[in-house]
Design a protein around this motif. Structure first.
Motif, PDB file in Angstrom:
ATOM      1  N   GLY A  29      -1.705 -20.663  -8.387  1.00 38.12           N
ATOM      2  CA  GLY A  29      -2.915 -20.163  -8.895  1.00 38.12           C
ATOM      3  C   GLY A  29      -3.093 -18.701  -8.398  1.00 38.12           C
ATOM      4  N   LEU A  30      -1.990 -18.028  -7.848  1.00 35.78           N
ATOM      5  CA  LEU A  30      -2.055 -16.676  -7.209  1.00 35.78           C
ATOM      6  C   LEU A  30      -1.470 -15.827  -8.083  1.00 35.78           C
ATOM      7  CD1 LEU A  30      -0.634 -17.939  -3.759  1.00 35.78           C
ATOM      8  CD2 LEU A  30      -3.093 -17.599  -4.539  1.00 35.78           C
ATOM      9  N   MET A  31      -1.948 -14.493  -8.161  1.00 33.59           N
ATOM     10  CA  MET A  31      -1.502 -13.529  -9.003  1.00 33.59           C
ATOM     11  C   MET A  31      -1.450 -12.242  -7.988  1.00 33.59           C
ATOM     12  SD  MET A  31      -3.169 -11.681 -12.227  1.00 33.59           S
ATOM     13  CE  MET A  31      -4.643 -11.584 -11.500  1.00 33.59           C
ATOM     14  N   ILE A  32       0.013 -11.645  -8.082  1.00 34.72           N
ATOM     15  CA  ILE A  32       0.094 -10.426  -7.092  1.00 34.72           C
ATOM     16  C   ILE A  32      -0.315  -9.142  -7.895  1.00 34.72           C
ATOM     17  CG2 ILE A  32       1.951  -9.027  -6.067  1.00 34.72           C
ATOM     18  CD1 ILE A  32       3.673 -11.792  -5.946  1.00 34.72           C
ATOM     19  N   VAL A  33      -1.206  -8.651  -7.456  1.00 33.32           N
ATOM     20  CA  VAL A  33      -1.896  -7.296  -7.829  1.00 33.32           C
ATOM     21  C   VAL A  33      -1.539  -6.172  -7.364  1.00 33.32           C
ATOM     22  CG1 VAL A  33      -3.823  -8.756  -8.860  1.00 33.32           C
ATOM     23  CG2 VAL A  33      -4.025  -7.502  -6.807  1.00 33.32           C
ATOM     24  N   GLY A  34      -0.548  -6.203  -6.147  1.00 34.47           N
ATOM     25  CA  GLY A  34      -0.222  -4.803  -5.731  1.00 34.47           C
ATOM     26  C   GLY A  34       0.458  -5.098  -4.424  1.00 34.47           C
ATOM     27  N   GLU A  35       1.394  -3.938  -4.156  1.00 38.12           N
ATOM     28  CA  GLU A  35       2.305  -3.982  -3.011  1.00 38.12           C
ATOM     29  C   GLU A  35       2.099  -2.592  -2.415  1.00 38.12           C
ATOM     30  OE1 GLU A  35       6.376  -4.833  -4.100  1.00 38.12           O
ATOM     31  OE2 GLU A  35       5.701  -5.950  -6.048  1.00 38.12           O
ATOM     32  N   ALA A  36       2.104  -2.698  -0.928  1.00 35.82           N
ATOM     33  CA  ALA A  36       1.908  -1.660  -0.034  1.00 35.82           C
ATOM     34  C   ALA A  36       2.834  -1.524   0.883  1.00 35.82           C
ATOM     35  CB  ALA A  36       0.574  -1.794   0.666  1.00 35.82           C
ATOM     36  N   ASN A  37       3.513  -0.340   1.290  1.00 32.90           N
ATOM     37  CA  ASN A  37       4.722  -0.122   2.118  1.00 32.90           C
ATOM     38  C   ASN A  37       4.279   0.416   3.514  1.00 32.90           C
ATOM     39  OD1 ASN A  37       6.055   0.923  -0.841  1.00 32.90           O
ATOM     40  ND2 ASN A  37       6.922  -0.639   0.489  1.00 32.90           N
ATOM     41  N   ASP A  38       3.118   0.724   3.633  1.00 34.88           N
ATOM     42  CA  ASP A  38       2.443   0.983   5.014  1.00 34.88           C
ATOM     43  C   ASP A  38       1.108   0.754   4.867  1.00 34.88           C
ATOM     44  OD1 ASP A  38       0.933   3.157   3.920  1.00 34.88           O
ATOM     45  OD2 ASP A  38       2.737   4.411   3.793  1.00 34.88           O
ATOM     46  N   GLY A  39       0.213   0.809   6.142  1.00 33.47           N
ATOM     47  CA  GLY A  39      -0.936   0.590   6.335  1.00 33.47           C
ATOM     48  C   GLY A  39      -2.055   1.462   5.699  1.00 33.47           C
ATOM     49  N   ASN A  40      -1.772   2.819   5.524  1.00 37.29           N
ATOM     50  CA  ASN A  40      -2.687   3.627   4.652  1.00 37.29           C
ATOM     51  C   ASN A  40      -2.763   2.934   3.531  1.00 37.29           C
ATOM     52  OD1 ASN A  40      -3.424   5.054   6.996  1.00 37.29           O
ATOM     53  ND2 ASN A  40      -1.564   6.281   6.826  1.00 37.29           N
ATOM     54  N   GLU A  41      -1.453   2.776   2.758  1.00 33.46           N
ATOM     55  CA  GLU A  41      -1.259   2.393   1.267  1.00 33.46           C
ATOM     56  C   GLU A  41      -2.144   1.239   1.260  1.00 33.46           C
ATOM     57  OE1 GLU A  41       1.881   2.095  -2.166  1.00 33.46           O
ATOM     58  OE2 GLU A  41       2.786   2.106  -0.304  1.00 33.46           O
ATOM     59  N   LEU A  42      -1.863   0.032   2.070  1.00 29.95           N
ATOM     60  CA  LEU A  42      -2.765  -1.132   1.866  1.00 29.95           C
ATOM     61  C   LEU A  42      -4.094  -0.829   1.993  1.00 29.95           C
ATOM     62  CD1 LEU A  42      -2.782  -4.110   1.825  1.00 29.95           C
ATOM     63  CD2 LEU A  42      -2.472  -4.089   4.443  1.00 29.95           C
ATOM     64  N   LYS A  43      -4.682  -0.084   2.873  1.00 32.08           N
ATOM     65  CA  LYS A  43      -6.185   0.248   2.953  1.00 32.08           C
ATOM     66  C   LYS A  43      -6.607   0.869   1.535  1.00 32.08           C
ATOM     67  CE  LYS A  43      -9.529   2.249   5.984  1.00 32.08           C
ATOM     68  NZ  LYS A  43      -9.542   3.089   7.226  1.00 32.08           N
ATOM     69  N   GLN A  44      -5.848   1.576   1.016  1.00 36.81           N
ATOM     70  CA  GLN A  44      -6.124   2.345  -0.413  1.00 36.81           C
ATOM     71  C   GLN A  44      -6.185   1.035  -1.389  1.00 36.81           C
ATOM     72  OE1 GLN A  44      -3.731   5.629  -1.559  1.00 36.81           O
ATOM     73  NE2 GLN A  44      -4.807   5.772  -3.714  1.00 36.81           N
ATOM     74  N   LEU A  45      -5.135   0.226  -1.735  1.00 38.76           N
ATOM     75  CA  LEU A  45      -5.104  -0.749  -2.543  1.00 38.76           C
ATOM     76  C   LEU A  45      -6.071  -1.817  -2.580  1.00 38.76           C
ATOM     77  CD1 LEU A  45      -1.017  -1.421  -2.928  1.00 38.76           C
ATOM     78  CD2 LEU A  45      -2.723  -0.332  -4.426  1.00 38.76           C
ATOM     79  N   ILE A  46      -6.777  -2.119  -1.084  1.00 37.28           N
ATOM     80  CA  ILE A  46      -7.789  -2.985  -0.804  1.00 37.28           C
ATOM     81  C   ILE A  46      -8.940  -2.496  -1.722  1.00 37.28           C
ATOM     82  CG2 ILE A  46      -9.473  -4.038   0.879  1.00 37.28           C
ATOM     83  CD1 ILE A  46      -7.068  -4.519   2.688  1.00 37.28           C
ATOM     84  N   ALA A  47      -9.103  -1.134  -1.539  1.00 36.27           N
ATOM     85  CA  ALA A  47     -10.335  -0.621  -2.109  1.00 36.27           C
ATOM     86  C   ALA A  47     -10.285  -0.645  -3.682  1.00 36.27           C
ATOM     87  CB  ALA A  47     -10.417   0.790  -1.594  1.00 36.27           C
ATOM     88  N   GLU A  48      -9.092  -0.472  -4.246  1.00 34.52           N
ATOM     89  CA  GLU A  48      -8.718  -0.392  -5.578  1.00 34.52           C
ATOM     90  C   GLU A  48      -8.634  -1.657  -6.374  1.00 34.52           C
ATOM     91  OE1 GLU A  48      -5.221   1.983  -6.061  1.00 34.52           O
ATOM     92  OE2 GLU A  48      -6.019   3.822  -5.621  1.00 34.52           O
ATOM     93  N   CYS A  49      -8.118  -2.648  -5.696  1.00 40.86           N
ATOM     94  CA  CYS A  49      -7.589  -3.807  -6.314  1.00 40.86           C
ATOM     95  C   CYS A  49      -8.518  -5.010  -6.010  1.00 40.86           C
ATOM     96  CB  CYS A  49      -6.246  -4.524  -5.954  1.00 40.86           C
ATOM     97  SG  CYS A  49      -4.903  -3.172  -6.444  1.00 40.86           S
ATOM     98  N   GLN A  50      -9.468  -4.795  -5.210  1.00 44.34           N
ATOM     99  CA  GLN A  50     -10.423  -5.751  -4.846  1.00 44.34           C
ATOM    100  C   GLN A  50      -9.722  -7.366  -4.727  1.00 44.34           C
ATOM    101  OE1 GLN A  50     -13.512  -5.382  -7.608  1.00 44.34           O
ATOM    102  NE2 GLN A  50     -14.550  -3.803  -6.371  1.00 44.34           N
ATOM    103  N   PRO A  51      -8.861  -7.390  -3.736  1.00 40.55           N
ATOM    104  CA  PRO A  51      -8.103  -8.758  -3.527  1.00 40.55           C
ATOM    105  C   PRO A  51      -9.016  -9.913  -2.993  1.00 40.55           C
ATOM    106  CG  PRO A  51      -7.355  -7.500  -1.844  1.00 40.55           C
ATOM    107  CD  PRO A  51      -8.299  -6.391  -2.936  1.00 40.55           C
ATOM    108  N   ASP A  52      -8.605 -11.170  -3.171  1.00 44.09           N
ATOM    109  CA  ASP A  52      -9.027 -12.212  -2.762  1.00 44.09           C
ATOM    110  C   ASP A  52      -8.357 -12.639  -1.554  1.00 44.09           C
ATOM    111  OD1 ASP A  52     -10.968 -13.064  -4.880  1.00 44.09           O
ATOM    112  OD2 ASP A  52      -9.184 -13.416  -5.892  1.00 44.09           O
TER     113      ASP A  52
END
Length: 532
Positions: A29-52
């Motif tokens: 029941g999981l869908m991968i919506v993004g991948e980050a290679n460092d902490g800054n990229e992860l922070k940006q993707l959290i804002a953009e992708c709104q993950p659970d």
């Protein structure tokens, strides 16, 4: 069900590829919506992708995992975090748990351990998501008028929306009880008073009716009234099985007494779960439909009747055939008895369906008219006249009214038969037709039938043609062809066997007569019927 959105983060691409291949994410029941290679990229993707859910290495360039979860915690974002850590980073993992990380997995990642952690994450996310939706719905409803809200929810509950049961519980509407029953009430529209109402008067009557029902419900403090189209619905919570019937009788008495108004109330069965209230509602509506058959201004429980269905179908056919014999033999005393038996059989057969009851009466009328045509009597001069009669039957508010009209129609048929021929002639013709129907496979001749009714053959031929509009030989052929057609449709008999069974010694002659009647030879007819 909505897929849970997941972000993966690790500064080692090989780890990211391994994680993606390690599990069947969609099956969980999981869908991968993004991948980050460092902490800054992860922070940006959290804002953009709104993950659970975020699954991240705890130690990465840029922002560390601790920085990420601290931001999520301070922003009060509804995001679960699972960290992946090396053994030597255990102290970091403990710190992450203090900020609300769901769990951590030590490298190298073992499939079974990750699945176990993810299963718990999915369960928590779904529970919190459902709780949040219910909370939002509750807040929305609380902004509206509480009574209107409850009525809307009960309307949806009886339509089968089981989620409304949770909202009603959260609103404090429901009490602890053993059973829930639904009652449905409607004004009996066949009263002369209701037919004369103007729109304004009708609204006043409905307002007064609503008030009486609501006051009765307020007295017992465990019931609610709601509108369902033109009907009033009542949800009753109770501990005694007989309580719903007692309430309905009391309410019915008050309405009759105070408003001088005829109403009918249908009661559904008691269910032990509020989410099954739609079942009780359907039974209440079905019970209410029985007023068409048993009369208006009553309280009717779902147990008052039982559907007979197919069990009554053969009985109805037998009674219809007997009514034909009774009419054609001019047995006046027996006709009224047969009419009542047919009407009672239709009541049983129709269950609670008005349309089925009316169509059964209509079919009986058309069958009788067809039989009278064999006696040279045409009851209705045009199809339009027949349709007019049938349309009038559907407009009657009760089956008793339909029965009265049916009795009048059959009586007219009887009188037409009586005027068409004397009692003796009717009985003689009926005797002949019955003999042919029962002995069509035998060698039936004009002379043998004339002898049956003590006539000479010349007079009998004239007598038969006068009363049926057909010559005798043609009538016998019609009967035989009718039975031959039934045998072709229902059996795998050879053509010569069918010929013998319907009274033909010569199969070729039978085939010729069959083709003359139906346009095809028997074998051709059988083959085309099989293809269809």
């Amino acid at each position: 069900m909505r897929m849970i959105r997941v972000l993966l983060a690790d500064d080692e691409p090989v780890i990211l590829r391994g994680l993606k291949k390690l599990l069947s994410w969609e099956e969980l029941g999981l869908m991968i919506v993004g991948e980050a290679n460092d902490g800054n990229e992860l922070k940006q993707l959290i804002a953009e992708c709104q993950p659970d859910l975020v699954i991240s290495d705890i130690s990465m360039p840029g922002c560390s995992g601790i920085d990420i979860i601290r931001d999520i915690h301070q922003s009060k974002l509804p995001i679960k975090v699972i960290f992946i850590s090396a053994y030597q980073e255990f102290s970091y993992a403990k710190q992450a748990l203090q900020y609300g990380a769901l769990d951590y997995v030590v490298k190298p990642v073992i499939k079974s351990q990750l699945e176990q952690v993810l299963s718990r994450a999915v369960s928590q996310i779904r529970q919190e998501s459902e709780g949040e939706r219910n909370k939002e719905m509750l807040e929305l409803y609380e902004k509206k008028d509480r009574i209107v809200t409850i009525e809307e929810l009960l309307d949806r509950l009886t339509d089968g929306d089981k989620g409304t049961a949770v909202v009603l519980t959260n609103m404090g509407v429901l009490v602890v009880s053993s059973y829930v029953s639904i009652c449905m009430l409607e004004i009996d529209e066949d009263t002369e008073l209701s037919l004369r109402w103007e729109e304004r008067e009708r609204k006043l009557v409905e307002f007064a009716l609503h008030n009486i029902i609501k006051e009765t419900m307020d007295d017992i403090r465990s019931g609610f009234v709601f509108r369902k189209g033109e009907r009033f619905g009542i949800l009753l919570q109770h501990d005694c099985l007989s309580e719903s019937a007692k309430l309905a009788e009391d309410l019915h008495s008050k309405i009759n007494s105070y408003l001088k108004l005829n109403v009918s109330i249908g009661i559904g069965s008691a269910v032990d779960d509020i989410s099954s209230a739609d079942k009780s509602y359907r039974e209440a509506v079905k019970a209410l439909g029985r007023k068409y058959f048993i009369g208006v201004n009553r309280v009717i429980t779902h147990e008052t009747f039982r559907d007979e269905g197919e069990a009554q179908l053969s009985t109805l056919a037998e009674l219809q055939a007997e009514l034909v014999v009774t009419l054609t033999s001019q047995n006046e005393g027996r006709v009224s008895v047969m009419i009542q038996q047919i009407l009672q059989s239709i009541r049983m057969f129709a269950g609670s369906s008005k349309n089925l009851a009316v169509s059964s009466v209509c079919n009986t009328i058309m069958m009788l008219e067809q039989e009278l045509l064999d006696f040279g009597i045409k009851v209705n001069e045009s199809n339009q006249e027949l349709y007019s009669i049938l349309e009038s039957l559907i407009d009657y508010a009760t089956f008793d009214k339909v029965g009265e009209e049916f009795e009048k129609i059959v009586d007219r048929m009887y009188q037409q038969l009586a005027s068409r021929m004397g009692n003796k002639e009717v009985a003689q013709l009926s005797q002949v037709k019955k003999y042919i129907e029962e002995n069509y496979a035998s060698n039936i001749t004009l002379e043998s039938m004339a002898a049956l009714v003590f006539m000479n053959s010349y007079y009998f031929s004239s007598f038969f043609k006068k009363h049926t509009g057909q010559n005798f030989k043609h009538y016998v052929t019609e009967v035989r062809m009718k039975h031959a057609l039934q045998l072709l449709q229902q059996n795998d008999l050879m053509v010569y066997e069918i010929a013998e069974r319907v009274g033909y010694n010569n199969a070729r002659h039978f085939s010729d007569m069959f083709k003359k009647k139906y346009g095809k030879l028997p074998q051709e007819y059988k083959q085309s019927a099989r293809k269809q």
